[in-house]
Design a protein around this motif. Structure first.
Motif: not given
Length: 350
Positions: A137-141, A157-162, A164-177
């Motif tokens: 999970v740490e490698q998601l940074k 679900a992803l944002k809640k998970f991140l 909980g791992k204190q990674l909210t601002d360290q992972v880029k989330i892209t919304n795609l079909d």
């Protein structure tokens, strides 16, 4: 005498005015929707071309809905993710929707009770799949992870998970079909995705991704309501028998799928080709089905947590009060007809 005539005239005028007002009141009340208007002439049902919507796909393709609806016309529409389907419901162009649990809650909140939960459909069937070199999970940074749509079930679900791992601002989330996520992953434009089936399986088997998190592991007993059924409250009030018929069709589809698992996969695969433009390999359809449970059980005990997850994910500012969110009356009637136990969720009922 003149006084008497004036009194009678005034009295008649007053009575006439009361009659007019009463007539207006009757006319106004006649335009209000009746509590029960009988069987609907048409019911418009929405769903996604995903394996996690298998009860809807089977219900449509095997005519289980039509068999229960009788003379009521069934009109269907497909969507990529929950938020756009919610807009169709709130805009009045859709009556019943198979949808993710997160958008279902948000629809109830946004509409101030104009949407109600009436059944479950599928439990499970969502995973965070990533490039093979991401092993923790740490490698998601610093990585770019896709979800189907902003504020949809997997996005929450992803944002809640991140969080909980204190990674909210360290992972880029892209919304795609979902289909675009597969292409983007193959091109190296995203590093993975929190995806529903069959898209998690497609990234694994067709594009070499690995599972980092199976969402089942984050829920008690491995069960969570990934797909549920909601309805416009007005439609439910006006046509409860029609809503019950849709749910009877769903039950029939689930029962048939459990009795005919191989054929159920074939039917769903054919529906995906029709609605999404392409079918799945046997390996993908097998893997996708292995991760889901078809069930009308909405798993109501998890909804308070789901409501809180939307807050954690930043979708809403505070958890919504879920009193009045569900009406399981039509479902329980359908279950009773099959001698099945009723759904009891007083914390969600009115």
């Amino acid at each position: 005498m003149r006084t008497h005539h004036r009194f009678l005239a005034s009295a008649l005028a007053a009575l006439t005015a009361v009659g007019v007002l009463a007539g207006c009141t009757r006319a106004d009340s006649s335009t209000a929707p009746a509590a029960n208007q009988g069987t609907a002439g048409e019911v418009r049902v929405g769903f996604f071309p995903n394996v996690t919507h298998a009860p809807a796909l089977i219900g449509v393709k095997k005519d289980f809905f039509k068999a229960e609806l009788g003379s009521t016309k069934l009109t269907t529409q497909t969507f990529n993710a929950g938020p756009e389907e919610v807009n169709a419901l709130l805009g009045g162009s859709l009556d019943v929707a198979f949808i993710g649990s997160g958008p279902a809650i948000n629809a109830f909140t946004k509409s101030k009770g104009a949407i109600q939960l009436i059944s479950g459909a599928v439990s499970g069937g969502a995973q965070l799949v990533v490039k093979p070199d991401i092993t923790s999970v740490e490698q998601l940074k610093g990585k770019n992870i896709a979800t189907p749509q902003l504020a949809n079930t997997q996005d929450v679900a992803l944002k809640k998970f991140l969080a909980g791992k204190q990674l909210t601002d360290q992972v880029k989330i892209t919304n795609l079909d979902n289909p675009k996520t597969l292409d983007a992953f193959k091109k190296g434009e995203v590093d993975g995705g929190w995806l529903p089936e069959p898209w998690a399986s497609r990234l694994v088997l067709d594009a070499g991704a690995k599972v980092l998190v199976d969402e089942k592991t984050l829920w008690p007993g491995g069960r969570f309501p990934s797909t549920v059924v909601i309805v416009r409250s007005e439609f439910l009030q006006q046509h409860p028998d029609t809503v019950q018929a849709v749910l009877k069709g769903e039950l029939a589809a689930i029962d048939w799928a459990k009795a005919n698992p191989a054929e159920a996969k074939t039917v769903v695969n054919g529906a995906l080709k029709e609605f999404a433009g392409s079918s799945l390999s046997q390996g993908v359809i097998d893997r996708a089905f292995s991760g889901i449970e078809l069930t009308t059980d909405p798993i109501p005990a998890e909804f308070p947590q789901l409501a809180q997850d939307s807050v954690t994910a930043g979708v809403v500012k505070s958890a919504v009060a879920l009193k009045g969110f569900a009406d399981f009356g039509p479902l329980n009637e359908a279950l009773k007809a099959k001698n099945l136990p009723a759904v009891n969720a007083p914390e969600l009922a009115k």
